[in-house]
Structures are given as C-alpha cells and as structure tokens.
Design a protein around this motif. Structure first.
Motif, PDB file in Angstrom:
ATOM      1  N   ARG A  78       0.830  -1.211   0.000  1.00 59.00           N
ATOM      2  CA  ARG A  78       0.000   0.000   0.000  1.00 59.00           C
ATOM      3  C   ARG A  78       0.863   1.259   0.000  1.00 59.00           C
ATOM      4  NH1 ARG A  78      -2.126   3.557   3.726  1.00 59.00           N
ATOM      5  NH2 ARG A  78      -4.194   4.400   3.236  1.00 59.00           N
ATOM      6  N   ALA A  79       1.942   1.256   0.788  1.00 55.50           N
ATOM      7  CA  ALA A  79       2.763   2.453   0.934  1.00 55.50           C
ATOM      8  C   ALA A  79       3.673   2.693  -0.264  1.00 55.50           C
ATOM      9  CB  ALA A  79       3.598   2.350   2.212  1.00 55.50           C
ATOM     10  N   ARG A  80       4.064   1.635  -0.953  1.00 56.00           N
ATOM     11  CA  ARG A  80       5.059   1.785  -2.026  1.00 56.00           C
ATOM     12  C   ARG A  80       4.580   1.240  -3.369  1.00 56.00           C
ATOM     13  NH1 ARG A  80       6.590   4.816   1.215  1.00 56.00           N
ATOM     14  NH2 ARG A  80       8.585   4.833   2.333  1.00 56.00           N
ATOM     15  N   TRP A  81       3.292   1.138  -3.552  1.00 59.94           N
ATOM     16  CA  TRP A  81       2.782   0.490  -4.762  1.00 59.94           C
ATOM     17  C   TRP A  81       3.166   1.229  -6.032  1.00 59.94           C
ATOM     18  CZ3 TRP A  81      -0.596   2.693  -8.257  1.00 59.94           C
ATOM     19  CH2 TRP A  81      -1.222   3.881  -7.844  1.00 59.94           C
ATOM     20  N   THR A  82       3.372   2.553  -5.951  1.00 63.26           N
ATOM     21  CA  THR A  82       3.671   3.321  -7.169  1.00 63.26           C
ATOM     22  C   THR A  82       5.061   3.032  -7.714  1.00 63.26           C
ATOM     23  OG1 THR A  82       4.426   5.175  -5.792  1.00 63.26           O
ATOM     24  CG2 THR A  82       2.116   5.198  -6.519  1.00 63.26           C
ATOM     25  N   ARG A  83       5.968   2.499  -6.901  1.00 63.36           N
ATOM     26  CA  ARG A  83       7.326   2.234  -7.389  1.00 63.36           C
ATOM     27  C   ARG A  83       7.765   0.798  -7.169  1.00 63.36           C
ATOM     28  NH1 ARG A  83      11.203   2.328  -3.482  1.00 63.36           N
ATOM     29  NH2 ARG A  83      10.629   3.018  -1.399  1.00 63.36           N
ATOM     30  N   ILE A  84       6.795  -0.076  -6.859  1.00 64.89           N
ATOM     31  CA  ILE A  84       7.130  -1.479  -6.620  1.00 64.89           C
ATOM     32  C   ILE A  84       7.803  -2.108  -7.832  1.00 64.89           C
ATOM     33  CG2 ILE A  84       6.108  -3.782  -6.397  1.00 64.89           C
ATOM     34  CD1 ILE A  84       6.414  -2.463  -3.748  1.00 64.89           C
ATOM     35  N   LEU A  85       7.252  -1.839  -9.022  1.00 61.86           N
ATOM     36  CA  LEU A  85       7.786  -2.480 -10.223  1.00 61.86           C
ATOM     37  C   LEU A  85       9.224  -2.067 -10.501  1.00 61.86           C
ATOM     38  CD1 LEU A  85       4.739  -2.381 -12.674  1.00 61.86           C
ATOM     39  CD2 LEU A  85       5.650  -4.325 -11.400  1.00 61.86           C
ATOM     40  N   SER A  86       9.550  -0.792 -10.253  1.00 56.16           N
ATOM     41  CA  SER A  86      10.914  -0.340 -10.513  1.00 56.16           C
ATOM     42  C   SER A  86      11.897  -0.927  -9.514  1.00 56.16           C
ATOM     43  CB  SER A  86      10.985   1.191 -10.491  1.00 56.16           C
ATOM     44  OG  SER A  86      10.590   1.692  -9.213  1.00 56.16           O
ATOM     45  N   VAL A  87      11.477  -1.041  -8.249  1.00 57.06           N
ATOM     46  CA  VAL A  87      12.355  -1.602  -7.235  1.00 57.06           C
ATOM     47  C   VAL A  87      12.530  -3.101  -7.444  1.00 57.06           C
ATOM     48  CG1 VAL A  87      12.691  -1.954  -4.741  1.00 57.06           C
ATOM     49  CG2 VAL A  87      11.746   0.196  -5.580  1.00 57.06           C
ATOM     50  N   LEU A  88      11.531  -3.745  -8.048  1.00 53.60           N
ATOM     51  CA  LEU A  88      11.619  -5.186  -8.306  1.00 53.60           C
ATOM     52  C   LEU A  88      12.749  -5.549  -9.262  1.00 53.60           C
ATOM     53  CD1 LEU A  88       7.895  -6.355  -8.508  1.00 53.60           C
ATOM     54  CD2 LEU A  88       9.619  -7.093  -6.865  1.00 53.60           C
ATOM     55  N   THR A  89      13.333  -4.539  -9.935  1.00 50.67           N
ATOM     56  CA  THR A  89      14.477  -4.818 -10.800  1.00 50.67           C
ATOM     57  C   THR A  89      15.777  -4.920 -10.009  1.00 50.67           C
ATOM     58  OG1 THR A  89      14.865  -2.453 -11.200  1.00 50.67           O
ATOM     59  CG2 THR A  89      13.382  -3.602 -12.717  1.00 50.67           C
ATOM     60  N   ASN A  90      15.747  -4.560  -8.738  1.00 51.16           N
ATOM     61  CA  ASN A  90      16.950  -4.642  -7.916  1.00 51.16           C
ATOM     62  C   ASN A  90      17.346  -6.107  -7.731  1.00 51.16           C
ATOM     63  OD1 ASN A  90      18.319  -4.979  -5.145  1.00 51.16           O
ATOM     64  ND2 ASN A  90      18.485  -2.774  -5.521  1.00 51.16           N
ATOM     65  N   PRO A  91      18.592  -6.468  -8.015  1.00 50.66           N
ATOM     66  CA  PRO A  91      19.016  -7.873  -7.937  1.00 50.66           C
ATOM     67  C   PRO A  91      18.810  -8.505  -6.571  1.00 50.66           C
ATOM     68  CG  PRO A  91      20.674  -6.540  -9.031  1.00 50.66           C
ATOM     69  CD  PRO A  91      19.676  -5.585  -8.497  1.00 50.66           C
ATOM     70  N   HIS A  92      19.024  -7.739  -5.494  1.00 54.65           N
ATOM     71  CA  HIS A  92      18.892  -8.291  -4.153  1.00 54.65           C
ATOM     72  C   HIS A  92      17.425  -8.607  -3.831  1.00 54.65           C
ATOM     73  CE1 HIS A  92      22.927  -6.839  -4.108  1.00 54.65           C
ATOM     74  NE2 HIS A  92      22.586  -5.570  -3.980  1.00 54.65           N
ATOM     75  N   VAL A  93      16.529  -7.755  -4.309  1.00 53.98           N
ATOM     76  CA  VAL A  93      15.101  -8.007  -4.133  1.00 53.98           C
ATOM     77  C   VAL A  93      14.679  -9.231  -4.932  1.00 53.98           C
ATOM     78  CG1 VAL A  93      12.766  -7.069  -4.423  1.00 53.98           C
ATOM     79  CG2 VAL A  93      14.635  -5.558  -3.702  1.00 53.98           C
ATOM     80  N   VAL A  94      15.163  -9.303  -6.164  1.00 53.73           N
ATOM     81  CA  VAL A  94      14.832 -10.441  -7.027  1.00 53.73           C
ATOM     82  C   VAL A  94      15.261 -11.746  -6.370  1.00 53.73           C
ATOM     83  CG1 VAL A  94      15.407 -11.577  -9.211  1.00 53.73           C
ATOM     84  CG2 VAL A  94      14.902  -9.129  -9.172  1.00 53.73           C
ATOM     85  N   PHE A  95      16.470 -11.784  -5.863  1.00 55.06           N
ATOM     86  CA  PHE A  95      16.989 -12.994  -5.220  1.00 55.06           C
ATOM     87  C   PHE A  95      16.137 -13.399  -4.029  1.00 55.06           C
ATOM     88  CE2 PHE A  95      19.838 -14.327  -1.627  1.00 55.06           C
ATOM     89  CZ  PHE A  95      19.936 -15.662  -1.995  1.00 55.06           C
ATOM     90  N   CYS A  96      15.866 -12.462  -3.137  1.00 57.24           N
ATOM     91  CA  CYS A  96      15.093 -12.777  -1.929  1.00 57.24           C
ATOM     92  C   CYS A  96      13.689 -13.241  -2.265  1.00 57.24           C
ATOM     93  CB  CYS A  96      15.038 -11.556  -0.996  1.00 57.24           C
ATOM     94  SG  CYS A  96      16.613 -11.158  -0.215  1.00 57.24           S
ATOM     95  N   LEU A  97      13.043 -12.576  -3.214  1.00 58.77           N
ATOM     96  CA  LEU A  97      11.671 -12.945  -3.581  1.00 58.77           C
ATOM     97  C   LEU A  97      11.625 -14.291  -4.291  1.00 58.77           C
ATOM     98  CD1 LEU A  97       9.887  -9.668  -4.750  1.00 58.77           C
ATOM     99  CD2 LEU A  97       9.380 -11.059  -2.735  1.00 58.77           C
ATOM    100  N   VAL A  98      12.522 -14.489  -5.244  1.00 59.98           N
ATOM    101  CA  VAL A  98      12.495 -15.751  -6.000  1.00 59.98           C
ATOM    102  C   VAL A  98      12.703 -16.931  -5.068  1.00 59.98           C
ATOM    103  CG1 VAL A  98      13.745 -17.143  -7.693  1.00 59.98           C
ATOM    104  CG2 VAL A  98      13.168 -14.772  -8.212  1.00 59.98           C
TER     105      VAL A  98
END
Length: 442
Positions: free
Chosen positions: A369-389
């Motif tokens: 809810r707080a960061r929905w406007t930039r979630i997609l851009s942050v999802l390109t961060n490699p560290h986020v990708v690794f943790c989520l995958v």
C-alpha cells in the motif's frame, strides 16, 4: 535429558560465551556489535526450549531419535572401541560388520539424510560426553554463525537499516525456535546463510578467496546431503542473483535490452542443469518426479508421520501431475507465509505461528500500500529479485508438500528471513534509474 546435562551444559555455555566475546571484535563493527551476543543468546535459549518441548510435550520426536537413539550409540562405541566408533561415523549404512550391536539400535542408520545429522551430533558428543542439551547448544552455535553471515550480507547492502535487517535475519521467533535445536533444519538454515554470504563475496563483491570458495562448497554440499529440495530452490535463485547483479552494472540500456534474453535463457539452463545434478543421486527430486514426490510427501506428513504435529490442512487434490501442483501454487505460498489464521489455531504452538503469520501479512499489505507506485521499478533490484524468488518458490514447495500446520511451521523457516528481507528492501530501497544509484544501494 539427565544429570550429565546439568553438569556439562553450563560449562559448554560458558565456553561458548567466552569464545563469542573473544571473536566479537573481529566479526562486528560499532553498529552490529549490539546484536551479536543477544542473537547468540536467543539461539541458545531456542535450542534448550526445543529440547524441553520435545521431551515434555511431544514425548519424543526427531531430535530425541537423532541423539538418544542415534549419536549416543556412536559415542558409546567410541568408548568401547575407537575403531568401531570411527567405522560408525563413516558408515554408508550398508556395512554392519563389526558394528551391528550399535547400528541395529539406530533407527536412521540406513537413512543418509538423517544419519548426516547424527554424525555431526556424534562429533559434538565427543566433547559434551553425550549430554543432549550441551550438544544442542553447539548446534545452535552453528545456526547462529550461518544467520550472522546472512545478516552481515544484507547489512552491507543497507547499513542504515541495520535494525530491520537484524530483526529479519536474527530474531524471527519461529526461526529462532525451530532453527536452533538438534534438527536437520538447524544445519540447513546455517548452510543457507553461509552460502548466501559466500555467493555475495565471490560473485557480487568480487572478493575472491579460497576460504570463501571452500565454505560455499561445504554449505551447498550440506544442503545436498540433508535436504535436497532446499538446494533445488536455492541454486536457481542464487544464479539469478549473480546475473542480475552483474547486468545492473552495464551502462548501455540498449545493450541491456539486447543481452537480457540471452541472460534469461542462460539462467534457465543453469537452473535446470543445477536441479538435474542435485537430483542425480535421488530420482525422487528429478524434474519429472517432483510432482509425485510432493503428493506422496504431503499425504504422508498429513496423515502418517506428521499427524501428531498439529492440525492438517488441504489445498485441493494432488494427483501427482505437474499441472495439479502448479494449480495450487497461490494457495501453497499463502499457507506457508500467512497461515494458520487465528481461527485455525488448535494448540499453543499454532498460536505462535498464527501471530507471526498475521504480522507478516500485515507487513506485506502495508509495504504494498505504501510503495505500490514504485514497486515495479524496485523489483528490478538484484537483491530483491533474489530474496523474492527464493522465498516464494520455497514457500510454494513446502506449502504444497506438507499439509500439516505443525510440520509446516518447521519446514518453512528458510523462507521467512528472505521474504522479510525482500519486504524491507521493497519499502526502503530507491528506484535505481541509473547505475550510479544502484551502486549507492550497495
């Protein structure tokens, strides 16, 4: 637990704390120093509490079988004959010559995954005189080392968010409790932390050392020996982390776009090859057998081996096909991360899991809810990708193959630190529109 526990365990704990105070200055800085001893204390308390739970609440269980009906027999063999003790330590579970009198009393002698844990416990028993609690404390130290390395890895990425990183890696209650005692989960959790630290050091930081390479191999091999499915989930995520992190340093956007399909194909092929290699020695984990393995495991845990561990749940019908397993993916991820719900609680342990799951769900909704406007851009961060995958695929794997809340609360702990780390990064990281901005997040 017996009299030897009351004598040996305090001595072992004192030695552990002396060692910790001597080493703390070498593995901490002015900020992380405050978390070192509290985190170690939590792990030790978790190990002792787990033993009490299994003895007085369950009246037995895996930790009891690994020690009292496992490593203690090896320890006794060492006292009778060091030669027999060594033969038991290095046995492949098929040769009983000269050791039958001991091996026949070990239920897991012919189970390679369980016997790996028993071997480690037997090694610690040599120093603890086979005192269960003291050996469990040493297991908790191994787990602490792995999780401290995981904490260190992400602290280096977001040093200003050290409180949140520490909470995610060192102080999640179920991870502290189920990941501290004399169990398989304690060792595999440590291996995950060590592997992540070494992958970051070697392939992202480019700090090549023989020690990092050896520790990475040992940690991956530990997962392979004890729980192959963790390695199957971890390897593709780690490979993706390495490639996306290196891709982010390429300045030309056009070249990135042209290179992305080739990198994606390489990741898929590498992940597939990794899974094939992991499953070579155990056909149950081959790609064409995973769905049937999930079905067999789920119903076995729900109605046989795990029927006393807590309330069962169902996601739908598993027929052993890959399609039926994939169809249940959303429900499987949900049950691993956000259930049991409060109204599904049937015992005190389930209440702890339900409270934790409720908090995790609330944090997820708050971040979205707080960061929905930039979630997609942050999802390109490699560290986020690794943790989520890793966390999402692992949550799916255990959720679709467990069908028992009690057992699931233990099996799912590897996903919790990584999922929480993903939420922290989604909330705090800035959108890396340039290479320079991305590098500043490191």
């Amino acid at each position: 637990m017996d009299l030897r526990d009351l004598i040996v365990t305090p001595l072992v704990i004192v030695l552990v704390y002396i060692s910790a105070y001597l080493l703390r200055g070498r593995v901490t800085d002015g900020i992380t120093r405050r978390y070192f001893i509290p985190a170690l204390t939590c792990k030790i308390i978790g190990a002792l509490a787990l033993g009490i739970l299994y003895q007085f609440y369950y009246g037995g269980g895996d930790t009891f079988n690994f020690h009292t009906h496992g490593s203690r027999h090896i320890w006794e063999a060492f006292w009778d004959s060091p030669e027999k003790g060594l033969k038991l330590m290095f046995s492949d579970g098929t040769d009983y010559r000269g050791i039958y009198e001991y091996a026949r009393r070990i239920p897991f002698f012919r189970d390679p995954t369980s016997y790996t844990v028993i071997r480690l416990a037997a090694f610690f028993d040599l120093f603890t005189f086979s005192a269960y609690s003291a050996t469990a404390v040493l297991f908790s130290v191994i787990s602490f080392i792995g999780l401290w390395m995981l904490f260190q890895s992400f602290y280096e990425i977001m040093p200003e968010r050290h409180k949140y990183i520490a909470a995610a890696t060192l102080f999640i209650p179920s991870v502290v409790f189920w990941g501290s005692g004399l169990l398989k989960d304690t060792i595999t959790l440590a291996c995950l932390g060590m592997a992540t630290f070494c992958v970051k050091r070697l392939f992202l930081d480019r700090r090549v050392r023989v020690s990092y390479g050896l520790l990475l191999l040992v940690s991956l091999y530990g997962m392979f020996l004890i729980k192959k499915y963790i390695l199957i989930n971890y390897l593709p995520a780690a490979i993706l982390w390495i490639y996306t992190a290196n891709l982010a340093h390429i300045r030309s956007m056009v070249f990135k776009i042209l290179l992305f399909p080739f990198i994606s194909a390489l990741v898929v092929v590498a992940g597939y090859y990794a899974v094939q290699q992991v499953s070579k020695d155990d056909p149950r984990y081959a790609l064409n057998k995973l769905s049937n393995t999930a079905k067999v495991t789920a119903y076995d845990i729900a109605y046989q081996t795990g029927r006393d561990a807590g309330s069962t749940y169902t996601l739908g019908e598993l027929d052993g096909s890959f399609g039926s397993m994939i169809k249940l993916a959303p429900q499987a991820v949900n049950v691993s991360l956000f259930r049991p719900y409060l109204w599904e609680v049937r015992n005190p342990l389930m209440l702890m899991s339900a409270m934790e799951a409720m908090i995790l769900l609330a944090l997820t909704l708050y971040v979205l809810r707080a960061r929905w406007t930039r979630i997609l851009s942050v999802l390109t961060n490699p560290h986020v990708v690794f943790c989520l995958v890793f966390s999402i695929t692992f949550a799916f794997a255990v959720g679709v193959s467990t069908f028992n809340f009690g057992t699931l609360s233990r099996y799912k702990i590897p996903s919790l630190p990584f999922y929480t780390l993903a939420l922290i990064q989604l909330y705090f990281l800035k959108s890396p529109s340039t290479v320079e901005e991305f590098e500043r997040t490191e």
